[in-house]
Design a protein around this motif. Structure first.
Motif, mmCIF file in Angstrom:
data_model
loop_
_atom_site.group_PDB
_atom_site.id
_atom_site.type_symbol
_atom_site.label_atom_id
_atom_site.label_comp_id
_atom_site.label_asym_id
_atom_site.label_seq_id
_atom_site.Cartn_x
_atom_site.Cartn_y
_atom_site.Cartn_z
ATOM 1 N N PHE A 35 1.099 -1.046 -0.025
ATOM 2 C CA PHE A 35 0.207 -0.013 -0.070
ATOM 3 C C PHE A 35 0.784 1.260 -0.161
ATOM 4 C CE2 PHE A 35 -2.453 3.487 2.151
ATOM 5 C CZ PHE A 35 -3.354 3.465 1.155
ATOM 6 N N GLN A 36 1.923 1.241 0.833
ATOM 7 C CA GLN A 36 3.160 2.380 0.832
ATOM 8 C C GLN A 36 3.370 2.768 -0.678
ATOM 9 O OE1 GLN A 36 6.207 2.078 3.477
ATOM 10 N NE2 GLN A 36 4.772 2.252 5.127
ATOM 11 N N TYR B 135 0.545 4.059 -2.881
ATOM 12 C CA TYR B 135 0.170 5.282 -2.364
ATOM 13 C C TYR B 135 1.298 6.414 -2.815
ATOM 14 C CZ TYR B 135 -1.046 9.307 0.473
ATOM 15 O OH TYR B 135 -1.461 10.777 0.883
ATOM 16 N N LYS B 136 2.361 5.863 -2.492
ATOM 17 C CA LYS B 136 3.419 6.964 -3.483
ATOM 18 C C LYS B 136 3.494 7.200 -4.772
ATOM 19 C CE LYS B 136 7.789 5.361 -2.984
ATOM 20 N NZ LYS B 136 9.067 4.681 -2.397
ATOM 21 N N ARG C 213 -0.226 9.276 -5.194
ATOM 22 C CA ARG C 213 -1.037 10.167 -4.349
ATOM 23 C C ARG C 213 -1.816 10.985 -4.839
ATOM 24 N NH1 ARG C 213 3.461 13.288 -3.110
ATOM 25 N NH2 ARG C 213 2.377 14.625 -1.347
ATOM 26 N N ARG D 26 -8.568 12.200 0.130
ATOM 27 C CA ARG D 26 -8.379 12.290 1.758
ATOM 28 C C ARG D 26 -9.881 13.001 2.119
ATOM 29 N NH1 ARG D 26 -4.600 11.425 4.620
ATOM 30 N NH2 ARG D 26 -2.487 10.601 3.663
ATOM 31 N N ILE E 49 -7.756 9.037 4.731
ATOM 32 C CA ILE E 49 -7.917 8.056 3.423
ATOM 33 C C ILE E 49 -9.210 7.117 3.646
ATOM 34 C CG2 ILE E 49 -6.921 6.256 1.751
ATOM 35 C CD1 ILE E 49 -4.167 7.325 2.635
ATOM 36 N N ILE F 216 2.903 6.520 9.447
ATOM 37 C CA ILE F 216 3.118 7.471 8.236
ATOM 38 C C ILE F 216 3.533 6.311 6.861
ATOM 39 C CG2 ILE F 216 4.696 9.024 7.527
ATOM 40 C CD1 ILE F 216 5.297 9.745 10.503
ATOM 41 N N ILE F 217 2.744 6.970 5.661
ATOM 42 C CA ILE F 217 2.957 6.311 4.817
ATOM 43 C C ILE F 217 3.685 7.007 3.732
ATOM 44 C CG2 ILE F 217 1.090 4.475 5.105
ATOM 45 C CD1 ILE F 217 -0.738 6.522 3.309
ATOM 46 N N PHE F 218 4.194 8.291 3.778
ATOM 47 C CA PHE F 218 4.662 9.201 2.780
ATOM 48 C C PHE F 218 5.331 10.351 3.340
ATOM 49 C CE2 PHE F 218 5.166 12.168 -0.552
ATOM 50 C CZ PHE F 218 5.695 11.322 -1.729
ATOM 51 N N GLU G 286 2.507 12.164 5.442
ATOM 52 C CA GLU G 286 1.144 11.823 5.340
ATOM 53 C C GLU G 286 1.010 10.288 5.808
ATOM 54 O OE1 GLU G 286 1.180 13.756 0.867
ATOM 55 O OE2 GLU G 286 0.254 12.049 1.320
ATOM 56 N N SER G 287 -0.178 10.097 6.695
ATOM 57 C CA SER G 287 -0.544 8.962 7.374
ATOM 58 C C SER G 287 -1.882 8.584 6.650
ATOM 59 C CB SER G 287 -0.638 9.011 8.724
ATOM 60 O OG SER G 287 -1.647 9.927 9.263
ATOM 61 N N VAL H 142 -2.778 14.649 7.010
ATOM 62 C CA VAL H 142 -1.728 15.117 6.242
ATOM 63 C C VAL H 142 -1.146 16.253 7.084
ATOM 64 C CG1 VAL H 142 -0.612 16.392 3.990
ATOM 65 C CG2 VAL H 142 -2.447 14.466 3.974
#
Lengths: 282, 136
Positions: A41-42, A45-46, A49, A54, A59, B48-50, B70-71, B75
């Protein structure tokens, strides 16, 4: 490539979307972003985005992807699994929680696919979800169908302005008969509300376009239209503030926002025709 | 997401760093300073994802937003605790942003800056002052 569904632990809506895929034998791989699917998922998401919405609570899950397209939220996900991109426009990512689903827009989808749209609504409703549906009056036949089948729990109609300004605000063809028909249908739903956003209008097109906000008198005219069609001055009616930063038209992004206090003047004008008019709390 | 946040007394707060009111920290290393977010900030964000960080060479003033964390639930902007030029960025966070959750003061550092005016450190908070800020 089969579908990937990104889920969050304990997400009921994710379970409903998975059930939909199971019932229709749609192959998928589940990635729970809290456990085994965290890393994937990370990375997803990266890379994506800008496509991921959101809401105020973060999310929205589920998110599905078939490698080409991404759909987020229960409505848009089931619509995509049901009909591909044919139902785009009818669904967006909602912000309501628990049993409520919003982000369902009667007027923004292609009416050619009404049958598929209704099937998706039936599926959502059949899973004990409550549906909040919005319309600007266009596609009144779909609203009628939703009423006939009892598919909506709340309907919100955005009356864009008085009929003579509708085309300038909607920027698409419309029929006044359609708008009036939708207005007439609204009070028949279990819960409903009319709304008008004090939007900017392009009064004159051209290189130096003339842009100004709906006036209090024009909002009064919209309230009068609701009274004329419903035969009642006692409809719930909300006047909302336009937020330039969220505008899709670039020309509106730099427009000076209206002061929230100005809404009182609009409310006074509207209350002459709709006595329960309220203004959005900012 | 239903993630529980730490009670204030469980937060890790160090003595050898300065704190900025917007929940970033500064550690002086001779003539440069290292910057990251506090345990409180990472805890508020959740997983945190980004993390979006600036480029080396970018310059910022104290209080400017230098990036974004960002989680899944929120954000959050990252604020410069003191003015200066970015001389190093923690690239490891690009692939492993959760390092900030696990170790916000060491491996989870975000940027190293060449400060413009070290006197700005005088306006930052010490550990006790930061604890007071969190209690307000």
């Amino acid at each position: 490539m089969s579908n990937i569904i990104f889920t969050a632990t304990g997400c009921t809506r994710c379970k409903i979307v998975k059930s939909f895929m199971n019932e229709r034998n749609i192959p998928y791989v589940e990635k729970d972003m809290k456990s085994e699917g965290k890393e994937e998922f990370q990375n997803f998401y990266k890379a994506n985005r800008s496509y991921i919405y959101r809401g105020p609570d973060g999310i929205e899950f589920p998110i599905i992807t078939d490698g080409k397209n991404i759909r987020q939220g229960i409505g848009a996900s089931i619509a995509y699994l049901h009909s591909g991109d044919k139902l785009d426009g009818f669904f967006s990512v909602g912000t309501l929680h628990k049993e409520w689903v919003d982000g369902i827009h009667i007027s923004l989808g292609n009416p050619e696919y009404t049958k598929d749209f209704i099937e998706v609504l039936r599926y959502l409703k059949g899973n004990n979800l409550k549906l909040q549906i919005d319309t600007n009056g266009n596609n009144s036949h779909i609203l009628q169908k939703i009423l006939d089948e009892g598919l909506a729990d709340v309907v919100i109609m955005n009356v864009l302005g008085p009929l003579d300004l509708y085309r300038q605000i909607f920027r698409k063809d419309f029929s006044s008969h359609e708008i009036e028909k939708s207005i007439a249908l609204l009070p028949q739903f279990p819960e409903y509300r009319f709304e008008t956003t004090v939007s900017p209008i392009i009064r004159k097109e051209g290189e130096q376009a003339e842009i100004s906000y709906l006036t209090p008198e024009e909002v009064g005219e919209a309230a009068k239209l609701i009274e004329k069609v419903t035969g009642s001055k006692k409809n719930p009616y909300l006047i909302r503030l336009f937020r330039p930063e969220k505008a899709t038209d670039e020309r509106f992004k730099s427009i000076e926002p209206i002061s929230p206090n100005m809404l009182f003047t609009y409310r006074t004008a509207a209350r002459a025709y709709q006595v329960f008019t309220e203004i959005e709390k900012v | 997401m239903g993630e529980k946040q730490k009670p204030k007394e469980k937060l890790t707060l160090k003595n050898d760093i300065y704190y900025y009111k917007e929940h970033t920290w500064v550690k002086v290393e001779v003539d440069q300073v290292r910057v990251g977010i506090t345990d409180f900030a990472q805890d508020q964000l959740g997983e945190i994802i980004f993390i979006e960080l600036p480029d080396v060479g970018d310059e910022f003033n104290q209080g400017d937003v230098f990036g974004q964390a960002e989680s899944t639930k929120t954000v959050s902007a990252l604020y410069m605790p003191i003015s200066g030029k970015i001389i190093s960025v923690n690239d490891e966070l690009e692939d492993n942003p959760e390092i900030v959750n696990n170790d916000p003061y060491e491996a989870g550092w975000m940027i190293v800056i060449e400060p413009k005016d070290l006197n700005e450190l005088n306006g930052l908070l010490n550990k006790d002052e930061y604890i007071n800020l969190l209690s307000e």
